[in-house]
Design a protein around this motif. Structure first.
Motif, PDB file in Angstrom:
ATOM      1  N   GLY A 230       0.809  -1.210   0.000  1.00  0.00           N
ATOM      2  CA  GLY A 230       0.000   0.000   0.000  1.00  0.00           C
ATOM      3  C   GLY A 230       0.840   1.257   0.000  1.00  0.00           C
ATOM      4  N   LEU A 231       1.921   1.226   0.751  1.00  0.00           N
ATOM      5  CA  LEU A 231       2.828   2.377   0.806  1.00  0.00           C
ATOM      6  C   LEU A 231       3.414   2.659  -0.578  1.00  0.00           C
ATOM      7  N   GLU A 232       3.774   1.606  -1.286  1.00  0.00           N
ATOM      8  CA  GLU A 232       4.331   1.761  -2.633  1.00  0.00           C
ATOM      9  C   GLU A 232       3.307   2.377  -3.592  1.00  0.00           C
ATOM     10  N   VAL A 233       2.089   1.864  -3.565  1.00  0.00           N
ATOM     11  CA  VAL A 233       1.048   2.394  -4.454  1.00  0.00           C
ATOM     12  C   VAL A 233       0.682   3.817  -4.049  1.00  0.00           C
ATOM     13  N   ARG A 234       0.519   4.038  -2.772  1.00  0.00           N
ATOM     14  CA  ARG A 234       0.158   5.365  -2.273  1.00  0.00           C
ATOM     15  C   ARG A 234       1.198   6.399  -2.694  1.00  0.00           C
ATOM     16  N   ARG A 235       2.472   6.046  -2.579  1.00  0.00           N
ATOM     17  CA  ARG A 235       3.537   6.965  -3.001  1.00  0.00           C
ATOM     18  C   ARG A 235       3.481   7.230  -4.495  1.00  0.00           C
ATOM     19  N   SER A 236       3.219   6.187  -5.289  1.00  0.00           N
ATOM     20  CA  SER A 236       3.197   6.360  -6.745  1.00  0.00           C
ATOM     21  C   SER A 236       2.039   7.237  -7.198  1.00  0.00           C
ATOM     22  N   VAL A 237       0.931   7.193  -6.480  1.00  0.00           N
ATOM     23  CA  VAL A 237      -0.239   7.971  -6.864  1.00  0.00           C
ATOM     24  C   VAL A 237      -0.190   9.380  -6.292  1.00  0.00           C
TER      25      VAL A 237
ATOM     26  N   MET B  94      -5.061   5.654  11.856  1.00  0.00           N
ATOM     27  CA  MET B  94      -5.761   5.967  10.606  1.00  0.00           C
ATOM     28  C   MET B  94      -4.809   5.896   9.426  1.00  0.00           C
ATOM     29  N   GLN B  95      -3.590   6.414   9.583  1.00  0.00           N
ATOM     30  CA  GLN B  95      -2.586   6.323   8.517  1.00  0.00           C
ATOM     31  C   GLN B  95      -2.301   4.859   8.173  1.00  0.00           C
ATOM     32  N   GLU B  96      -2.175   4.039   9.192  1.00  0.00           N
ATOM     33  CA  GLU B  96      -1.910   2.610   8.973  1.00  0.00           C
ATOM     34  C   GLU B  96      -3.096   1.925   8.294  1.00  0.00           C
ATOM     35  N   LEU B  97      -4.306   2.236   8.746  1.00  0.00           N
ATOM     36  CA  LEU B  97      -5.508   1.653   8.166  1.00  0.00           C
ATOM     37  C   LEU B  97      -5.639   2.003   6.686  1.00  0.00           C
ATOM     38  N   VAL B  98      -5.497   3.282   6.382  1.00  0.00           N
ATOM     39  CA  VAL B  98      -5.617   3.742   4.995  1.00  0.00           C
ATOM     40  C   VAL B  98      -4.536   3.106   4.119  1.00  0.00           C
TER      41      VAL B  98
ATOM     42  N   TRP C 218      -4.973   1.348   0.194  1.00  0.00           N
ATOM     43  CA  TRP C 218      -3.930   1.278  -0.833  1.00  0.00           C
ATOM     44  C   TRP C 218      -3.364  -0.121  -1.012  1.00  0.00           C
ATOM     45  N   GLY C 219      -3.229  -0.894   0.064  1.00  0.00           N
ATOM     46  CA  GLY C 219      -2.630  -2.227  -0.021  1.00  0.00           C
ATOM     47  C   GLY C 219      -3.586  -3.325  -0.439  1.00  0.00           C
ATOM     48  N   GLU C 220      -4.829  -3.235   0.002  1.00  0.00           N
ATOM     49  CA  GLU C 220      -5.821  -4.263  -0.332  1.00  0.00           C
ATOM     50  C   GLU C 220      -6.594  -3.928  -1.602  1.00  0.00           C
ATOM     51  N   VAL C 221      -7.080  -2.705  -1.715  1.00  0.00           N
ATOM     52  CA  VAL C 221      -7.976  -2.367  -2.821  1.00  0.00           C
ATOM     53  C   VAL C 221      -7.229  -1.874  -4.055  1.00  0.00           C
ATOM     54  N   TRP C 222      -6.336  -0.896  -3.879  1.00  0.00           N
ATOM     55  CA  TRP C 222      -5.642  -0.343  -5.044  1.00  0.00           C
ATOM     56  C   TRP C 222      -4.722  -1.349  -5.723  1.00  0.00           C
TER      57      TRP C 222
ATOM     58  N   ARG D 194      -5.547  -4.504  -6.269  1.00  0.00           N
ATOM     59  CA  ARG D 194      -6.342  -5.542  -6.923  1.00  0.00           C
ATOM     60  C   ARG D 194      -6.197  -5.424  -8.439  1.00  0.00           C
ATOM     61  N   PRO D 195      -6.251  -6.546  -9.147  1.00  0.00           N
ATOM     62  CA  PRO D 195      -6.045  -6.524 -10.598  1.00  0.00           C
ATOM     63  C   PRO D 195      -7.266  -6.113 -11.422  1.00  0.00           C
ATOM     64  N   GLY D 196      -8.444  -5.978 -10.834  1.00  0.00           N
ATOM     65  CA  GLY D 196      -9.666  -5.781 -11.605  1.00  0.00           C
ATOM     66  C   GLY D 196      -9.820  -4.456 -12.319  1.00  0.00           C
ATOM     67  N   LEU D 197      -9.171  -3.404 -11.837  1.00  0.00           N
ATOM     68  CA  LEU D 197      -9.255  -2.081 -12.449  1.00  0.00           C
ATOM     69  C   LEU D 197      -7.859  -1.485 -12.553  1.00  0.00           C
ATOM     70  N   THR D 198      -7.673  -0.647 -13.552  1.00  0.00           N
ATOM     71  CA  THR D 198      -6.400   0.063 -13.673  1.00  0.00           C
ATOM     72  C   THR D 198      -6.364   1.207 -12.673  1.00  0.00           C
ATOM     73  N   LYS D 199      -5.173   1.711 -12.419  1.00  0.00           N
ATOM     74  CA  LYS D 199      -5.049   2.887 -11.550  1.00  0.00           C
ATOM     75  C   LYS D 199      -5.804   4.074 -12.145  1.00  0.00           C
ATOM     76  N   LYS D 200      -5.759   4.191 -13.447  1.00  0.00           N
ATOM     77  CA  LYS D 200      -6.451   5.291 -14.121  1.00  0.00           C
ATOM     78  C   LYS D 200      -7.957   5.216 -13.858  1.00  0.00           C
ATOM     79  N   THR D 201      -8.524   4.024 -13.982  1.00  0.00           N
ATOM     80  CA  THR D 201      -9.955   3.849 -13.732  1.00  0.00           C
ATOM     81  C   THR D 201     -10.284   4.122 -12.270  1.00  0.00           C
ATOM     82  N   ARG D 202      -9.450   3.632 -11.371  1.00  0.00           N
ATOM     83  CA  ARG D 202      -9.671   3.886  -9.942  1.00  0.00           C
ATOM     84  C   ARG D 202      -9.643   5.390  -9.660  1.00  0.00           C
ATOM     85  N   SER D 203      -8.728   6.101 -10.312  1.00  0.00           N
ATOM     86  CA  SER D 203      -8.666   7.552 -10.123  1.00  0.00           C
ATOM     87  C   SER D 203      -9.936   8.231 -10.616  1.00  0.00           C
TER      88      SER D 203
END
Length: 128
Positions: A9-16, A36-40, A45-49, A51-60
């Motif tokens: 999640g930290l990796e994805v959160r940083r990239s976005v 809250m920071q840990e939960l988010v 970011w770690g569980e939902v973002w 996931r392979p079902g949607l691209t980052k662009k679509t999630r945005s």
């Protein structure tokens, strides 16, 4: 806390949202808001973002629409910048906000256009 999901999640959160913003948020966390920071980071970011079902662009795109509906300008500002990082163009962001005007209300969309323009102006200043 699931350390592996937190790190993903930290990796994805940083990239976005940008490493500087994310690292500052985590470093400035207090005993009160650290959970809250840990939960988010872990779940959003770690569980939902990740996931392979949607691209980052679509999630945005979805986030921009939902945050507009919720009228959360601070979060919208972060996610406009994130949407650009995920490959959305200004025209695509404009179309998301026009869509939200119909389904979420014109005042919410007007605020989102205003907030997005602030982000675009900030980015233009950073690039010059």
């Amino acid at each position: 806390m699931n350390k592996e999901k937190f790190e993903q999640g930290l990796e994805v959160r940083r990239s976005v949202l940008g490493a500087e913003y994310v690292d500052k948020s985590i470093q400035n966390a207090t005993d009160f808001n650290r959970p809250m920071q840990e939960l988010v980071t872990e779940y959003c970011w770690g569980e939902v973002w990740t996931r392979p079902g949607l691209t980052k662009k679509t999630r945005s795109m979805l986030n921009l629409a939902m945050i507009t509906a919720l009228n959360r300008p601070h979060e919208l500002k972060l996610h406009v910048r994130g949407a650009i990082n995920n490959g959305l163009t200004k025209d695509e962001i404009k179309e998301v906000f026009l869509q939200t005007a119909i389904y979420c209300g014109v005042p919410a969309a007007i605020d989102s256009f205003r907030t997005a323009q602030e982000v675009f102006d900030e980015i233009d200043k950073e690039q010059n």
